[in-house]
Design an enzyme around this catalytic site. Structure first.
Site, mmCIF file in Angstrom:
data_model
loop_
_atom_site.group_PDB
_atom_site.id
_atom_site.type_symbol
_atom_site.label_atom_id
_atom_site.label_comp_id
_atom_site.label_asym_id
_atom_site.label_seq_id
_atom_site.Cartn_x
_atom_site.Cartn_y
_atom_site.Cartn_z
ATOM 1 N N ASN A 23 -4.772 33.389 -10.485
ATOM 2 C CA ASN A 23 -4.134 32.094 -10.177
ATOM 3 C C ASN A 23 -4.361 31.609 -8.747
ATOM 4 O OD1 ASN A 23 -2.515 33.802 -8.777
ATOM 5 N ND2 ASN A 23 -0.570 33.114 -9.664
ATOM 6 N N ASP A 29 -3.589 40.070 -10.117
ATOM 7 C CA ASP A 29 -2.442 39.994 -11.023
ATOM 8 C C ASP A 29 -2.799 40.491 -12.423
ATOM 9 O OD1 ASP A 29 -3.950 37.740 -11.967
ATOM 10 O OD2 ASP A 29 -3.066 36.584 -10.318
ATOM 11 N N ASP A 98 2.355 53.431 -13.393
ATOM 12 C CA ASP A 98 2.741 54.351 -12.338
ATOM 13 C C ASP A 98 4.234 54.634 -12.478
ATOM 14 O OD1 ASP A 98 2.524 55.695 -9.726
ATOM 15 O OD2 ASP A 98 0.798 54.385 -9.441
ATOM 16 N N ASP A 201 4.042 59.622 -9.657
ATOM 17 C CA ASP A 201 3.871 59.528 -8.208
ATOM 18 C C ASP A 201 4.630 60.601 -7.430
ATOM 19 O OD1 ASP A 201 3.023 57.685 -5.910
ATOM 20 O OD2 ASP A 201 5.170 57.888 -5.540
ATOM 21 N N GLU A 258 0.763 63.430 -9.842
ATOM 22 C CA GLU A 258 0.221 63.477 -8.484
ATOM 23 C C GLU A 258 0.909 64.654 -7.806
ATOM 24 O OE1 GLU A 258 -0.348 60.897 -4.390
ATOM 25 O OE2 GLU A 258 1.581 60.988 -5.382
ATOM 26 N N HIS A 330 -6.398 54.994 -4.355
ATOM 27 C CA HIS A 330 -5.885 53.946 -3.468
ATOM 28 C C HIS A 330 -5.274 54.496 -2.177
ATOM 29 C CE1 HIS A 330 -2.402 55.570 -5.347
ATOM 30 N NE2 HIS A 330 -1.607 54.861 -4.559
ATOM 31 N N ASP A 331 -5.180 55.821 -2.052
ATOM 32 C CA ASP A 331 -4.626 56.442 -0.840
ATOM 33 C C ASP A 331 -5.696 57.064 0.040
ATOM 34 O OD1 ASP A 331 -1.976 55.931 -1.564
ATOM 35 O OD2 ASP A 331 -1.787 57.839 -2.632
#
Ligand code: TEU
Ligand code: CA
Length: 563
Positions: A23, A29, A98, A201, A258, A330-331
Site C-alpha cells: 500500500n 505488509d 512467531d 522466540d 529459538e 533477521h538477527d
C-alpha cells in the site's frame, strides 16, 4: 527416528516489514506477502515463518507484543492473515507465526494493569520487586540489549520490573500458572485458525534462576550477561513439555525453537521423538567467535571453524532428530558477508562463492531454512553513523564499544559487521526505485547495491544465485533423491583438508558427495570413487580426471557416486 510431514520441505523466513509493501506506506505488509505466494511456490518453499505481525509499538520490531489476538494495522487486518493462511495452504505452503512469550510489550493490557496495581493479580504476571533509589538492584544481570535488566516500574518510584531484553519488553512470570494458561489459550486460538505452527522466540529465557542473585561481573559496567543466569536455571523443560501437551501436540503442529545454550544431554528432550519441539535452529555456526566484550571484539569466522561447527551439529543430531540449517536470519548479518572471507562477495568469483556457501549449508541433514533475500545473494549494508541505525541491539553494542575505549569510527565497524539492520533492509525485487519494495519511502533504506543484486535480473539468468537455489530445492523435492537428501546420513570427507568442506550423504538408494572448495584459489581434490552424475554444479565445468577434481575457486558440486 519417526518421520514427520515437514521433514522433506524447504522452509523460508519472511521479515514482513521488509518483504513487500502493497500500500505504499514504506512498510511491508500481509497483502504484500499474499502477492508473493506464487513467488515462494516457484522457489520451492513448503513452510513460511513470518516474524511477528501482532499488534505492537514496534520498539523491537514486533517482538514487543501489545495484543496477541490482533494484527498490527501497519501489517494489515485479521482478514488478511486468514486469507494468507488460506491462500498459502492452496499452494501447499504452511504458515508459521512467531510465538513471543518470554515477554510482552509494556503497552500490553497486562502490564498496564500491573502498573496500576502491582500488588494485584497482574502484578504476579511479571517480575516486580521493591527497590529504592541508591539500593542495589535485585540482581546484576545485563539485558541482551545493554544496561541492567531492571527498570523503574512506571508510576512507582519504589519498584522495579525485570526485562531481559528492551525495557519495553517486560518478562512474563512463567512461574505463575495463570500466565501459562493464558498463553496456551492464545496458542490454541491461533492453531484453530489453521496455522501450521510456530517459531518460538527466545524461549530458553522463560525459566529464571531464582531467587535473584548476582553473578561475577564480566565487563566494567559491573553487570553479568543474562546468559550466565541461563546456565543456572533448572526446569525449563517442565514448562516446555506442559506447553507442548496443552497445545502443539493436539494439532500435530510444527514448532521450531529459538534455543541457545541448551545442554548437550538435553537435545533429545528438545527435538527427539518425544521432544517438546519439532526442531530447533542450529546456532552452532552463528555463535562462533562470540565475545563477552561485544561485537567490536569479535573475530571473523574461518572456513575451518565453519566446517567444524557444521559437522559437530550433524554428528550430535544424526540419531536424534532434525535441526534447521541457516546461514542467516533477521538477527544476524547476511551469511555471505559473514562466513565468506572479506572481499569475496565483491571479488571476481563472488557469485560462485555465494552459491558454494548456500549449497554446503542446504545439503546438510536437517531442514533447510532460507531467509528472505538469501536466495538472491543479498549482502550486508553500511551505515556512516549510529544515527542511521535502527536496530536497538546495535545501539547497545555501540555504547559498549565506546565504553571499552574505542573511537566512534571503530565502534561503527563492529556495528556495520553485526547490526541486525544488515538483514532487515528491504527485499530487492528489481532495479526500479527502492528496489520495487515500495512506491513510498522505505522504513529502512534499501541496500544501494540493489541495481546489481535483484530478483528481476536473476530470474532469466540461468547462472544466477536464484536459479542455483531453485536447483537445490528441486533436488530436495525430487522423488529419486529425496530419501537421501532428507534422511541420508552425513559423513565428513577429508575433514582435515584445509579450506575444503566435503561430506557424503548416504541413503538407501544412493550415495551423494557434496564438495565445496572454500577458498579463492583452485584446489585438487581426490575423488573417493567413480562419479555417476553431477547433480549440481555452481560452475560450467567439472574438471575431473584420473580420480582427481581440479576444483576452481569456490567450486561447489553435488555428485551422485557409482555404487
Ligand atoms: O532473539 C533472541 C536473541 O537474539 C538472543 O538474545 C538470545 O535470547 C540469547 O542469545 C540467549 O542466549 C529473539 C528475536 O529473534 C529477536 O529479534 C528479538 O529481538 C528477541 O528475541 C526479543 O524478542
Ligand atoms: Ca504497507
Amino acid at each position: 527416528m519417526e518421520r514427520k510431514w515437514w521433514h522433506g520441505k524447504t522452509a523460508y523466513q519472511i521479515y514482513p516489514k521488509s518483504f513487500c509493501d502493497a500500500n505504499g506506506d514504506g512498510i511491508g505488509d500481509l497483502r504484500g506477502v499474499i502477492q508473493k505466494l506464487d513467488y515462494l511456490r516457484e522457489l520451492g518453499i513448503g513452510l513460511v515463518w513470518l516474524s511477528p505481525v501482532y499488534r505492537s509499538p514496534l520498539a523491537d520490531q514486533g517482538y514487543d507484543i501489545s495484543d496477541y489476538y490482533g494484527i498490527d494495522p501497519r501489517f494489515g487486518t485479521m482478514g488478511d492473515m486468514e486469507e494468507l493462511i488460506r491462500e498459502a495452504g492452496r499452494r501447499g505452503i504452511g504458515v508459521v507465526m512467531d510465538l513471543v512469550v518470554n515477554h510482552c510489550s509494556d503497552e500490553h493490557e497486562w502490564f498496564q494493569k500491573a502498573c496500576q496495581d502491582p500488588d494485584g493479580k497482574y502484578g504476579q504476571y511479571f517480575y516486580i520487586r521493591k527497590h529504592r533509589d541508591g539500593e542495589p538492584l535485585p540482581c546484576n544481570w545485563r539485558s541482551y540489549f545493554g544496561g541492567p535488566v531492571w527498570s523503574p516500574l512506571p508510576g512507582h518510584n519504589d519498584r522495579v520490573y525485570l526485562h531481559l531484553f528492551h525495557r519495553k519488553q517486560p518478562d512474563l512470570n512463567w512461574e505463575n500458572p495463570e500466565v501459562r494458561r493464558e498463553i496456551y489459550k492464545m496458542i490454541n486460538w491461533w492453531l484453530d485458525k489453521g496455522l501450521a505452527g510456530f517459531r518460538i522466540d527466545a524461549i530458553i529465557n522463560i525459566k529464571k534462576a531464582l531467587p535473584f542473585r548476582d553473578y561475577p561481573a564480566d565487563r566494567d559496567d559491573g553487570l553479568a550477561s543474562a546468559d550466565k543466569m541461563l546456565f543456572h536455571a533448572k526446569g525449563v523443560l517442565d514448562f516446555l513439555n506442559e506447553m507442548a501437551e496443552e497445545t502443539f501436540r493436539k494439532y500435530g503442529a510444527f514448532t521450531v525453537g529459538e534455543v541457545f545454550n541448551e545442554k548437550p544431554e538435553e537435545l533429545p528432550l528438545f527435538i527427539g521423538d518425544k521432544g517438546c519441539f519439532s526442531t530447533m535452529f542450529d546456532f552452532g555456526e552463528t555463535v562462533l567467535n562470540q565475545n563477552p566484550e561485544g561485537w567490536h571484539a569479535q573475530k571473523p569466522i574461518t572456513a575451518e571453524q565453519y566446517k567444524k561447527a557444521c559437522f559437530e551439529s550433524q554428528r550430535k543430531t544424526q540419531d536424534t532428530g532434525f535441526l534447521c540449517n541457516i546461514i542467516e536470519n533477521h538477527d544476524e548479518p547476511r551469511g555471505v558477508s559473514r562466513y565468506l572471507p572479506e572481499g569475496a562477495c565483491a571479488g571476481p568469483h563472488g557469485v560462485a562463492a555465494k552459491k558454494m556457501l548456500g549449497g554446503l549449508n542446504f545439503m546438510l541433514r536437517g531442514l533447510p531454512f532460507l531467509y528472505q533475500g538469501q536466495e538472491i545473494g543479498m549482502e550486508n549494508t553500511h551505515c556512516g553513523s549510529i544515527e542511521e541505525v535502527d536496530d536497538v541491539s546495535a545501539h547497545g553494542e555501540y555504547k559498549a564499544a565506546l565504553a571499552a575505549g574505542l573511537s566512534p569510527a571503530e565502534a561503527m565497524e563492529g556495528v556495520n559487521r553485526f547490526s541486525r539492520d544488515n538483514a532487515r533492509t528491504p527485499f530487492q525485487w528489481d532495479a526500479s526505485d527502492n528496489a520495487g519494495f515500495t512506491t513510498g519511502t522505505p522504513w529502512l533504506p534499501v541496500n544501494p547495491n540493489y541495481k546489481q543484486i535483484n530478483l528481476a535480473a536473476q530470474r532469466n539468468d540461468p547462472d544466477s544465485v536464484w536459479n542455483f537455489y531453485r536447483a537445490l530445492t528441486a533436488l530436495r523435492g525430487n522423488p529419486a533423491y529425496q530419501e537421501t537428501v532428507v534422511y541420508g546420513e552425513t559423513e565428513p570427507y577429508l575433514p582435515e583438508r584445509e579450506n575444503l568442506m566435503a561430506y557424503f550423504r548416504r541413503g538407501a538408494a544412493q550415495t551423494l558427495l557434496v564438495i565445496g572448495n572454500f577458498q579463492d584459489a583452485g584446489q585438487e581434490v581426490p575423488l573417493p570413487g567413480a562419479v555417476k552424475r553431477v547433480l549440481i554444479n555452481n560452475l560450467k565445468e567439472f574438471p575431473a580426471q584420473g580420480g582427481v577434481l581440479k576444483a576452481a575457486p569456490w567450486q561447489f558440486a553435488v555428485l551422485e557416486m557409482e555404487a
